[in-house]
Design an enzyme around this catalytic site. Structure first.
Site, PDB file in Angstrom:
ATOM      1  CG  HIS D  57      -1.778  -1.031   1.501  1.00 37.35           C
ATOM      2  ND1 HIS D  57      -1.509  -2.079   2.340  1.00 37.35           N
ATOM      3  CD2 HIS D  57      -3.021  -1.248   1.012  1.00 37.35           C
ATOM      4  CE1 HIS D  57      -2.549  -2.904   2.354  1.00 37.35           C
ATOM      5  NE2 HIS D  57      -3.474  -2.431   1.554  1.00 37.35           N
ATOM      6  CG  ASP D  60       1.730  -1.115   3.391  1.00 40.11           C
ATOM      7  OD1 ASP D  60       0.943  -0.761   4.289  1.00 40.11           O
ATOM      8  OD2 ASP D  60       1.465  -2.026   2.571  1.00 40.11           O
TER       9      ASP D  60
END
Lengths: 393, 393, 393, 393
Positions: D57, D60
């Site tokens: 993501h 992340d």
């Protein structure tokens, strides 16, 4: 391991319901696919395959309304098969669900006449089971439930169920039948909701029977019924066993939380099935191991016998796996590590005393430190077990 | 009916968990959406809305590791709010699930030090609850479960749970606290499977406590937890009530068989919620009616208070519907017909005696005739009830 | 509202399956409880109750193996009832599940002869449906599934299903029958898993048919089947409607994630049923509204007609509630607030262009501020709606 | 088989989400149990363990609100690890669920500003993913759903979702990024119900995109999400594969119909996991095999790496079992028998023509005879397969 035969023997105490074998493959959307096998043929076939015991509903073997003479004849025939093959009759039960008279319950019907008929029918079924030597008598309340809760208070239903059970317990005790009772819980189907939905509900209900009756009543939980409520069979069988109430197993399999599938034991979930077997091995379960399942509707008669054999074979394989797991050194070493703990804190609250309270209250704990002090290598542990199951360790 | 206020009063014995109000909207995939409301503000707000009682986890109100002085200060502050608003502290409980130390269980941990810490923490929480006047103390074993069954025998887990409960019961009795215990069952989440999954499991477990402890332990079943196993709350509450073990309700709502939603009471299923209320009305339930839910994550602080008010309002509306249903003549007439039966057969097996057996065994029954003798107009009955709920009858 | 009659009229386009009325109450654990009503009596009874249309499986009306003369006679009789009562035949379908020949699938059977028989049987059923004027023809693949995945690749199953559907579409088009097709998805039961489990799977499958066939095939989702997978009927019907594929409804009710209950519409969940009706009202659904349910097994023949009437009545009541909700000022005001947003950002990505990209990429957003700028009073909104349903607003 | 190493290699195309490794063990009822691992360490650790690719993501790896300089620095660092270890970046995605701004949806929010922010955020995430060489970009609509259906018409939600997807497809095409899109369906959690609940819903939705966009959009179904709706992963992956839309797998495990567990692949159901692997082997699946799971909350950092390794190892073991099953003569012989059928009836309706219709309609069938003509020995077949899995054949 591949060299072993996994053949059943009487010491396994394996049993099948007669109804499992005579099942003709009818389902809610389809007609029978097999000719119904006569009960005598079913019992003989089980005996010839080294099955230890059979279970029966009264009307599996004795037609509704059979005359006394017919009954005597059937008893003689069954006994002859028992003598021939060595199979015993381990459990009886009563069909209180098929006939329309029970459409709104048997013990829990609103109609006193129907309740009386149900108890009357059970007493006769108990006599027959006793005559054939059954050590256990099963109660599955297949119609004891409701779709429309407006019509019946569940408290009234429980009271009616208890009245019937207390009477029947007394009947068995007075007759000095060497027979236990077991309740088989189920969450739903064929009724919208059934009143005795889980193992726990049945165990709790038993403790409300008249005191002299409690000891003779236990449970025979079925794997599929447990999984229909999404519960864990290892845990459910565990609580029943710990309570001294696991008199009999009803083994089969099921995909969780859907219609009652009654699949072959081990065919839907190998791991959950393994843990059931492991529990029995670990605690030396000596009760009845009955299979309550049926062959796929697409099988013919030969397939029914394939089905019978594979249930027992899978149980035996998983039993062997349970011994393998116990002998596996990687697994034992890891388990020992996981189950270890700070011995200094053992038995601090095993026995109540004001001194124990003072000691325990005064202790200082550092939760942050306790939380990280020791690894819990469950991924590793579960992988070792998985590989034992897969036969590569 | 639309003229009624449905406003709560203390005689309703409505309660909320402090945690329900302070909940900040965090979930497994998202961050908090609201500032966490201070506990004091939550308790005051409840009191001002005519809520009868509040419940608390030790660490909802007393931070982990608070000094004795801090604790005394907090107790004083809480008491002041209680005096101001008239709210009582009805139930306490212990947070045995949030801190990582409990990641593999509290009472059922493999580590004796963690088990000792759990019991130590509960004793201190009980003291605080007693000081605030709580009449009940809750046990939700949020971490008492497993994902990896290879690591723990469920029988061992149950024994550890029992050891802790027996000690704590004795602690309360010896201190002469006027306090009951209740167990709150849940099938799963946050653990893969929890050891006390259903109302039945908890009721059965209670009967295995040391005899002097059994009477003081009951259950506080939560609607959502019951529906996570797909069971019927009317039936589950019914069995607990009939066993004399329903000390407290945890009311909320849930779509069946999915993650724990903790929705507002009545917001997912009006009919099931109605039957819960009806059971309480019919049996004059006098215990604690606590709501254990939280506002949608999308609500702001005002929305949290909307949430608090609508739980109670919906309960009151459904209570009124229960009285309406009782007064409805069409419904009563139909119920009377459905519940009627052949009186000649009443009480045939209420009391066991050989004579009763002889009489019952000798009776002749005609099941075909009995099956069709009386209509059971459940479609009609359920429709009348549905229309009462919809407000058009 | 209580003054309204809620009587059905032909403009409601309500329909029932003949099988819903002739259902004799057999279930997996019990025998028939009612005499099977003759199809002619069922159709006439529906017509007399102002039901707009009936649906039939070939063998509901025409016995398997009926001679040409028998078929002609039956067609004449049905037409006479249609003329008498004004009921139309809205949909036909084929029984491809009851006879043992289909025990392992019809279109997806491994045996080409069985597949050929299935398509042959469908063509004849289509001819009969066309003759009776049916505008839609249903496909519920009751046996198209598996318990043992080792035996069949699901990809092969889908291809066989498609081959049959393409052929049958062409058959209808060539015959210039004014008839659509609909697929009725179901996740499981009577097979362990069915190949077309959800509305989405069917919609996706339709897009893989030969291009000329796609437009004539839609779906007729059943509430109970949707809820057996725990899905939300409002959302499932919504996606089908948005795709232009909702040709017909199969209305009933069901407790989620258990055996197929086929309960009366609205009898298990009032709120979910309300949203289905609301969707139809909001989008002026003009397709067939068929009920596919059956009376409780405990009903007699009168109860079957109670059942027929209450399905329609509940639909009409909920339709009225949908209009009430639309007219409710508190609800509208709150909805307007919730649905409002920052108009300055509208239509930024409705049409793709490099300029639109540049503009959108260059914008600065303050997510923290956006998160708290506007309340979303869903607790309040849901409560207003709940009280409209309960008839107190 | 026990001699094999089952070590992963790049040709396996195994991938992990960065989030799977950095997961700190927080859950709805408990705090983090592990320090969050930095993303760089996670990617390096994966690379060192021969994992082929990683997924991420945006947040992340790139903190929300990172400056352009920070972003450049991070990209350089990630590339260095990729060069060092040989791991590639296979897939990117956007976090549209954690921040409170998305509490009521991203693409489907009522607020045009939030929808614009979501699309803006995705475009930036796509740019980063493209820069790192990602071949696929994932869309899991974690907040695209509802608890309160009164507030949003699902048809409106679908339209908003489509508008966003069409714009983003065009964005990728115009930038000539070599990147596909995949949708990851999920039935519920964290929202009460999500709008794209099953594989079928996503496949059907894709066919409603603007025609030039359809080919670039597929699905990446997750095992756990499929099982949360009680569906069969073998069937769901099968339909996606057959439609040419299975671009990526999200592998893990789950007990059916409960909260999202994200367990290690193969740890809950060996048999279902086997069939997923078998499907990939049988159809030579060449897409991304990503694991989307996380270590038990009780694991420390070493345990996280145990978790990473066992996911791949179990896949490789089951792959080997798939080849074993193919080579097993008992199994092949039985399959051949089961899959045989009456060849004379083949291809009767493969191609539509009036002649084909005439021929097929004129055929005479004897269903009773066809039903019993051939055994379908599924009990035997399933047992052989079970024993291959258990390593005793």
């Amino acid at each position: 391991m591949s060299m072993m035969s996994f053949a059943p023997s009487h010491s396994d105490k394996f049993a099948f319901g007669v109804w499992c074998v005579t099942n003709a493959g009818r389902d809610p959307f389809g007609d029978a696919t097999r000719k119904p096998m006569p009960a005598m043929q079913a019992i003989r076939g089980l005996g010839e395959r080294n099955v230890w015991g059979f279970e029966f509903h009264d009307n599996d073997v004795f037609p509704l309304g059979a005359s006394a003479a017919q009954v005597r004849k059937i008893v003689r025939d069954v006994r002859a098969i028992m003598a021939d093959t060595g199979i015993c009759c381990c459990s009886g039960t009563t069909n209180l669900f098929f006939h329309p008279v029970f459409k709104d319950g048997a013990f829990t019907s609103h109609d006193p006449q129907i309740r009386a008929y149900a108890v009357h029918k059970v007493m006769h079924a108990i006599d027959l089971a006793a005559e054939l030597g059954a050590q256990n008598f099963l109660f599955w309340g297949g119609r004891e439930g409701a779709e429309v809760d407006a019509a019946k208070d569940p408290i009234e239903a429980i009271r009616r169920f208890r009245e019937a059970m207390n009477f029947l317990c007394a009947y068995v005790r007075q007759n000095k039948y060497k027979m236990t009772f077991t309740i088989e819980p189920k969450p739903n189907e064929p009724r919208g909701d059934l009143y005795m939905p889980s193992v726990g509900n049945a165990l709790a209900f038993i403790e409300t029977l008249d005191p002299p009756n409690r000891a003779m009543v236990g449970v025979n939980p079925e794997v599929a019924h447990i999984k229909m409520a999404g519960l864990n069979p290892y845990h459910e069988y565990g609580q029943a066993l710990e309570a001294g109430k696991l008199f009999e197993l009803h083994l089969n399999d099921q995909k969780p939380v859907r219609y009652d599938q009654d699949l072959t034991f081990g065919s839907a979930s190998l791991k959950e099935s393994f843990f059931i077997v492991k529990l029995m091995v670990d605690h030396k379960f000596a009760g009845i191991k009955a299979f309550d399942a049926h062959a796929y509707r697409s099988e013919d008669i030969d397939g029914v016998w394939d089905f019978v054999e594979r249930n027992m074979r899978t149980y035996k394989i998983l039993e062997e796996k349970a011994y393998e797991a116990r002998a596996n050194r990687d697994l034992s070493a890891l388990l020992e590590e996981i189950q270890a703990g700070n011995k200094a804190y053992e038995k601090l609250f095993t026995k109540y005393s004001p001194a124990a309270v003072r000691k325990l209250k005064a202790l200082k704990f550092d939760p942050d430190k306790m939380a990280t002090g020791r690894r819990l290598a469950y991924e590793k542990l579960d992988q070792i077990l998985t590989e034992i199951l897969l036969g590569i360790r």
